[in-house]
Design a protein around this motif. Sequence first.
Motif, PDB file in Angstrom:
ATOM      1  N   LEU A 175      -3.166  -5.118   4.753  1.00 53.44           N
ATOM      2  CA  LEU A 175      -3.898  -5.562   5.940  1.00 53.44           C
ATOM      3  C   LEU A 175      -4.610  -6.892   5.708  1.00 53.44           C
ATOM      4  CD1 LEU A 175      -5.488  -2.264   7.302  1.00 53.44           C
ATOM      5  CD2 LEU A 175      -3.969  -3.793   8.556  1.00 53.44           C
ATOM      6  N   LYS A 176      -5.089  -7.110   4.503  1.00 60.74           N
ATOM      7  CA  LYS A 176      -5.826  -8.344   4.236  1.00 60.74           C
ATOM      8  C   LYS A 176      -4.937  -9.582   4.291  1.00 60.74           C
ATOM      9  CE  LYS A 176      -5.455  -8.007  -0.835  1.00 60.74           C
ATOM     10  NZ  LYS A 176      -6.240  -7.922  -2.095  1.00 60.74           N
ATOM     11  N   ARG A 177      -3.622  -9.371   4.330  1.00 57.43           N
ATOM     12  CA  ARG A 177      -2.690 -10.495   4.424  1.00 57.43           C
ATOM     13  C   ARG A 177      -2.383 -10.874   5.872  1.00 57.43           C
ATOM     14  NH1 ARG A 177      -3.107 -12.744  -0.461  1.00 57.43           N
ATOM     15  NH2 ARG A 177      -2.608 -11.273  -2.149  1.00 57.43           N
ATOM     16  N   LEU A 178      -2.885 -10.100   6.831  1.00 60.75           N
ATOM     17  CA  LEU A 178      -2.570 -10.378   8.230  1.00 60.75           C
ATOM     18  C   LEU A 178      -3.154 -11.710   8.670  1.00 60.75           C
ATOM     19  CD1 LEU A 178      -3.069  -6.924  10.005  1.00 60.75           C
ATOM     20  CD2 LEU A 178      -0.931  -8.093   9.498  1.00 60.75           C
ATOM     21  N   ASP A 179      -2.362 -12.417   9.447  1.00 59.41           N
ATOM     22  CA  ASP A 179      -2.773 -13.689  10.019  1.00 59.41           C
ATOM     23  C   ASP A 179      -2.407 -13.659  11.494  1.00 59.41           C
ATOM     24  OD1 ASP A 179      -3.339 -16.772   9.774  1.00 59.41           O
ATOM     25  OD2 ASP A 179      -1.356 -16.614  10.710  1.00 59.41           O
ATOM     26  N   ASP A 222       9.715   7.475  10.719  1.00 62.29           N
ATOM     27  CA  ASP A 222      10.460   7.182   9.492  1.00 62.29           C
ATOM     28  C   ASP A 222       9.637   6.365   8.489  1.00 62.29           C
ATOM     29  OD1 ASP A 222      13.225   7.302   8.219  1.00 62.29           O
ATOM     30  OD2 ASP A 222      12.866   5.142   8.180  1.00 62.29           O
ATOM     31  N   ASN A 223       8.474   5.897   8.908  1.00 58.14           N
ATOM     32  CA  ASN A 223       7.676   5.008   8.060  1.00 58.14           C
ATOM     33  C   ASN A 223       6.965   5.801   6.971  1.00 58.14           C
ATOM     34  OD1 ASN A 223       6.052   3.070   6.921  1.00 58.14           O
ATOM     35  ND2 ASN A 223       4.882   2.629   8.773  1.00 58.14           N
ATOM     36  N   GLN A 224       7.481   5.701   5.753  1.00 55.01           N
ATOM     37  CA  GLN A 224       6.882   6.379   4.608  1.00 55.01           C
ATOM     38  C   GLN A 224       6.317   5.403   3.587  1.00 55.01           C
ATOM     39  OE1 GLN A 224       6.707   9.747   4.720  1.00 55.01           O
ATOM     40  NE2 GLN A 224       7.763   9.586   6.692  1.00 55.01           N
ATOM     41  N   LEU A 225       6.543   4.118   3.782  1.00 55.01           N
ATOM     42  CA  LEU A 225       6.147   3.129   2.785  1.00 55.01           C
ATOM     43  C   LEU A 225       5.010   2.221   3.235  1.00 55.01           C
ATOM     44  CD1 LEU A 225       9.690   2.024   1.551  1.00 55.01           C
ATOM     45  CD2 LEU A 225       8.130   3.634   0.455  1.00 55.01           C
ATOM     46  N   GLY A 226       4.811   2.080   4.549  1.00 56.06           N
ATOM     47  CA  GLY A 226       3.787   1.170   5.032  1.00 56.06           C
ATOM     48  C   GLY A 226       4.189  -0.284   4.828  1.00 56.06           C
TER      49      GLY A 226
END
Length: 204
Positions: free
Chosen positions: A58-62, A108-112
């Motif tokens: 999340l901290k990489r979001l721009d 299906d999202n298991q990795l984030g």
Amino acid sequence: MSRADRNDMSDSHFSCDYTESSIRDIAQQISVLDGAIGRLIVCNGVLHGDDFRPERALKRLDAATMTQVLHANTITPTLWLSAFMDALKHAPDPRIAVFSARVGSISDNQLGGWYSYRASKAALNMVLKCAAIELARLNPRAKLVAFHPGTTDTNMSKPFQKGVPAEKLFSPDFVASRLLGSLDSIVPDGELAFLDWDGKAIAW
């Protein structure tokens, strides 16, 4: 569209800058041609660029990058569908495919991770669900597909091909043939299909 019409169109191309007006202009130029739309395939999208990669945290979001990804993967395909809706309404047996992605599946999202890309494809799937409901009312013979091509050997996937087994890295020609085969065989039922390259359903 007759075979002769298709042959006449084989050398035709239209340039687009992906603005809403440009998309509508091209749809209008195509829609006035003789014949009807049999297949419509929307395959534009973005995963990474010169100055951004999929976010792992999340901290990489721009905000600017997220907006760019959402525009390319959700808004632009929606504009193409909107521009062709009148033509699809009157087509006798249209099949429409829009390139989605398995990572757009919430269940299906298991990795984030890959926040912007996942969100843009999940949003696209919801748009396509709404469009399928509308199309079912306007033209029961139409069928809309959200298509997952798998890992295809293109510039889009190159930074992420490490570790992909050779048999799971597909050529564009292979993916195209699988997609066309699915569109040729699929039956209109008023529902949105979410299919992978092998014709198998993906959970939402």
